[in-house]
Motif scaffolding. Structure first.
Motif, PDB file in Angstrom:
ATOM      1  N   ILE A  55       8.477   6.924  -3.534  1.00 53.50           N
ATOM      2  CA  ILE A  55       9.852   6.507  -3.932  1.00 53.50           C
ATOM      3  C   ILE A  55      10.398   5.193  -3.189  1.00 53.50           C
ATOM      4  O   ILE A  55      11.630   4.993  -3.433  1.00 53.50           O
ATOM      5  CB  ILE A  55      10.755   7.575  -3.916  1.00 53.50           C
ATOM      6  N   GLY A  56       9.518   4.541  -2.292  1.00 53.48           N
ATOM      7  CA  GLY A  56       9.876   3.523  -1.695  1.00 53.48           C
ATOM      8  C   GLY A  56      10.750   3.994  -0.321  1.00 53.48           C
ATOM      9  O   GLY A  56      10.854   5.152  -0.025  1.00 53.48           O
ATOM     10  N   HIS A  57      10.929   3.038   0.458  1.00 59.46           N
ATOM     11  CA  HIS A  57      11.771   3.447   2.131  1.00 59.46           C
ATOM     12  C   HIS A  57      13.237   3.327   2.007  1.00 59.46           C
ATOM     13  O   HIS A  57      13.775   2.783   1.019  1.00 59.46           O
ATOM     14  CB  HIS A  57      11.132   2.294   2.871  1.00 59.46           C
ATOM     15  N   GLY A  58      13.629   4.279   3.037  1.00 61.69           N
ATOM     16  CA  GLY A  58      15.015   4.144   3.135  1.00 61.69           C
ATOM     17  C   GLY A  58      15.866   4.818   2.427  1.00 61.69           C
ATOM     18  O   GLY A  58      17.124   4.763   2.367  1.00 61.69           O
TER      19      GLY A  58
ATOM     20  N   MET B 250       0.610  -1.150  -0.059  1.00 60.19           N
ATOM     21  CA  MET B 250      -0.072  -0.052  -0.023  1.00 60.19           C
ATOM     22  C   MET B 250       0.875   1.269  -0.150  1.00 60.19           C
ATOM     23  O   MET B 250       0.129   2.345   0.297  1.00 60.19           O
ATOM     24  CB  MET B 250      -1.055   0.022   1.233  1.00 60.19           C
ATOM     25  N   SER B 251       2.235   0.978  -0.228  1.00 61.58           N
ATOM     26  CA  SER B 251       3.086   2.407   0.112  1.00 61.58           C
ATOM     27  C   SER B 251       2.808   2.946   1.278  1.00 61.58           C
ATOM     28  O   SER B 251       2.416   4.235   1.102  1.00 61.58           O
ATOM     29  CB  SER B 251       2.922   3.309  -1.228  1.00 61.58           C
ATOM     30  N   SER B 252       2.499   2.228   2.377  1.00 61.03           N
ATOM     31  CA  SER B 252       1.933   2.460   3.833  1.00 61.03           C
ATOM     32  C   SER B 252       0.614   3.106   3.689  1.00 61.03           C
ATOM     33  O   SER B 252      -0.351   2.520   4.159  1.00 61.03           O
ATOM     34  CB  SER B 252       2.970   3.646   4.360  1.00 61.03           C
ATOM     35  N   LEU B 253       0.328   4.469   3.077  1.00 62.96           N
ATOM     36  CA  LEU B 253      -0.796   4.980   3.171  1.00 62.96           C
ATOM     37  C   LEU B 253      -0.977   5.550   1.686  1.00 62.96           C
ATOM     38  O   LEU B 253      -1.343   6.775   1.465  1.00 62.96           O
ATOM     39  CB  LEU B 253      -1.136   5.903   4.244  1.00 62.96           C
TER      40      LEU B 253
ATOM     41  N   THR C 148       8.612   2.296  -7.144  1.00 62.58           N
ATOM     42  CA  THR C 148       9.819   1.429  -7.596  1.00 62.58           C
ATOM     43  C   THR C 148       9.750   0.008  -7.872  1.00 62.58           C
ATOM     44  O   THR C 148      10.893  -0.772  -8.226  1.00 62.58           O
ATOM     45  CB  THR C 148      11.039   1.956  -6.515  1.00 62.58           C
ATOM     46  N   ILE C 149       8.696  -0.474  -7.659  1.00 59.98           N
ATOM     47  CA  ILE C 149       8.494  -1.955  -7.679  1.00 59.98           C
ATOM     48  C   ILE C 149       9.015  -2.464  -8.878  1.00 59.98           C
ATOM     49  O   ILE C 149       8.802  -2.044  -9.985  1.00 59.98           O
ATOM     50  CB  ILE C 149       6.944  -2.453  -7.246  1.00 59.98           C
TER      51      ILE C 149
ATOM     52  N   ILE D 138       7.874   7.685 -12.794  1.00 61.24           N
ATOM     53  CA  ILE D 138       6.325   7.820 -13.589  1.00 61.24           C
ATOM     54  C   ILE D 138       6.104   6.384 -14.754  1.00 61.24           C
ATOM     55  O   ILE D 138       4.949   5.778 -14.571  1.00 61.24           O
ATOM     56  CB  ILE D 138       6.102   8.772 -14.054  1.00 61.24           C
ATOM     57  N   GLU D 139       7.338   6.428 -15.489  1.00 65.01           N
ATOM     58  CA  GLU D 139       6.816   5.400 -16.437  1.00 65.01           C
ATOM     59  C   GLU D 139       7.060   3.894 -15.852  1.00 65.01           C
ATOM     60  O   GLU D 139       6.092   3.033 -16.437  1.00 65.01           O
ATOM     61  CB  GLU D 139       8.026   5.526 -17.605  1.00 65.01           C
ATOM     62  N   ASN D 140       7.687   3.874 -14.732  1.00 63.08           N
ATOM     63  CA  ASN D 140       7.716   2.402 -14.179  1.00 63.08           C
ATOM     64  C   ASN D 140       6.369   2.290 -13.782  1.00 63.08           C
ATOM     65  O   ASN D 140       5.966   1.152 -13.763  1.00 63.08           O
ATOM     66  CB  ASN D 140       8.878   2.501 -13.288  1.00 63.08           C
ATOM     67  N   ALA D 141       5.680   3.252 -13.009  1.00 58.06           N
ATOM     68  CA  ALA D 141       4.394   3.047 -12.364  1.00 58.06           C
ATOM     69  C   ALA D 141       3.403   2.599 -13.690  1.00 58.06           C
ATOM     70  O   ALA D 141       2.560   1.525 -13.357  1.00 58.06           O
ATOM     71  CB  ALA D 141       4.139   4.347 -11.737  1.00 58.06           C
TER      72      ALA D 141
END
Length: 442
Positions: A63-66, A55-58, A414-415, A329-332
């Motif tokens: 851009i992902g964590h860390g 869920m990308s948290s909320l 980023t997935i 954005i393209e990756n999404a």
């Protein structure tokens, strides 16, 4: 270690009131996870369990964590100037640069930004500014705000009143006045309501490009074009709520770009910083901004302590740089296609999966008793599937409002394909576990 964890769990129960959580369950079961680390699409809890953040948290950790460079930028800005008030025309460079960057990337002539601390504040601000705009134009009777069924706009008083999900409105016994609702994908019902109430009483129509918390409802192709026409014909402001759909989530910078329509005002938050700092805002068109300048005679009596927060704006600038540099954005867009294909494969294997849909990395799976009739089970199964997925290492979310039974998804932008496949494997196992427990035919 276990004693340390138990201490935290007891402190959580005693002192921490969790947002949008079952309050009695918190007291009996304690926190579902105590997260201590995030990296990419993964979260790790205090016991070392690693889960995919589906869920990308909320809906917001785009851009992902860390991301260490975000932390570095935040530290540098905090040690130089963490915060200054932006009241009385005071300013700071990160807020100025971010406002200019937003004008560059926003649809059409959206060009001026009022900063807030988050999505609810952004929506409340938009309604307030819309009503003030018509006061300035000499039309103070234009104050009604029209929103849609199955919409979610936040939990501040105005945002709660605008939200089309009735349970959120039922939570309080004193809603703000002058909010109205039409069917979520019916321009006809909007026309009918305008005719009934009178265009001279309506300030704005508000819509999410894709309804998020209400169940990931994707608008028909021509819907927003019709809405734009209706608003123009009746001199009603069109406001888009891009709190979830903004900053690449749907495979375009902003969700409304899928429909080729430009709103008069646009609310944003969440993905502007990917959750690394609290920030939101409202953008308005060049024409609206110019009208405010020319027609205002005194102080704009609206503002939050943290409007234009220097550190948060600095984080947002770096976040947008990462989104563009890594072509997220393209990756999404591409991974959204992969995610939808994965949903369809699951649909062919599990008879309780009904409609599946996605736009970019925003998706939903409907749970049904019968695929042909779309009949639902008497008790929703989505929460059970979400629980089974969490046990297996995937955090997702159930939606059971308005007689819905579905699971929604919004993984970080980023997935990659391998990680999408990993999600689908966990999901399939979660479905099998629920089907077996419910004695359902696979």
């Amino acid at each position: 270690m276990e004693e340390y964890i138990r201490e935290l769990e007891e402190l959580d129960k005693k002192y921490f009131i969790h947002p949008t959580s079952p309050i009695q369950q918190q007291q009996t079961d304690g926190p579902g996870f105590i997260f201590v680390k995030g990296e990419g699409i993964y979260l790790e809890d205090i016991r070392g369990k690693r889960v995919i953040d589906g869920m990308s948290s909320l809906w917001n950790v785009n851009i992902g964590h860390g991301r260490k460079e975000i932390g570095k930028v935040a530290m540098e800005q905090m040690t130089q100037l963490a915060f200054n008030s932006c009241f009385s025309t005071y300013s700071n460079e990160p807020a100025i640069r971010l406002a200019a960057k937003l004008a560059e990337i926003a649809p059409g002539d959206l060009s001026a930004t009022f900063f807030t601390s988050g999505g609810s504040e952004s929506n409340d601000t938009a309604y307030k500014l819309a009503r003030h705009y018509w006061i300035l134009k000499g039309l103070p009777g234009k104050k009604k705000i029209i929103t849609r069924t199955r919409s979610y706009h936040g939990v501040a008083m105005g945002a709660t009143s605008a939200t089309g999900l009735k349970p959120f409105r039922d939570f309080t016994n004193s809603l703000a006045p002058d909010f109205y609702y039409v069917d979520n994908f019916s321009p006809v019902t909007l026309r009918e309501l305008i005719e009934k109430e009178g265009a001279e009483t309506i300030a704005a129509f508000v819509a999410e490009p894709v309804q998020g918390a209400g169940g990931v409802h994707i608008a028909p192709e021509q819907y927003f074009n019709e809405i734009r026409e209706i608003c123009d014909e009746n001199h009603i402001l069109f406001i888009t709520d891009e709190v979830i759909t903004g900053f690449g989530r749907t495979g375009t910078y902003f969700g409304i770009e899928h429909y080729g329509v430009v709103p008069d005002m646009m609310c944003f938050a969440k993905g502007v910083t990917s959750g690394y700092a609290q920030l939101g805002g409202v953008m308005m068109s060049r024409k609206m901004h110019q009208d405010f300048i020319e027609l205002s005679t005194g102080t704009l009596l609206h503002g939050y302590t943290y409007s234009g927060h220097a550190m948060a704006c600095s984080v947002a600038l770096k976040n947008l740089e990462i989104i563009e540099r890594e072509n997220l954005i393209e990756n999404a867009k591409q991974m959204g296609i992969e995610m939808l294909a994965g949903f369809k494969q699951l649909q062919s294997k599990h008879s309780i999966i009904g409609e599946v849909r996605a736009l970019g990395l925003m998706g939903a799976i409907e749970i049904v008793k019968n695929q042909k009739t779309n009949e639902h089970f008497s008790a929703p199964l989505a929460p059970l599937i979400v629980s089974e997925a969490a046990k297996r290492g995937l955090v997702i979310r159930a939606v059971v409002f308005d007689d819905q039974d579905k699971i929604v998804f919004a993984p970080p932008l980023t997935i990659n394909k391998e990680e999408i496949e990993q999600m689908m494997t966990i999901l399939s196992d979660a479905f099998l576990a629920v089907e077996a427990a419910q004695n359902l035919t696979v």
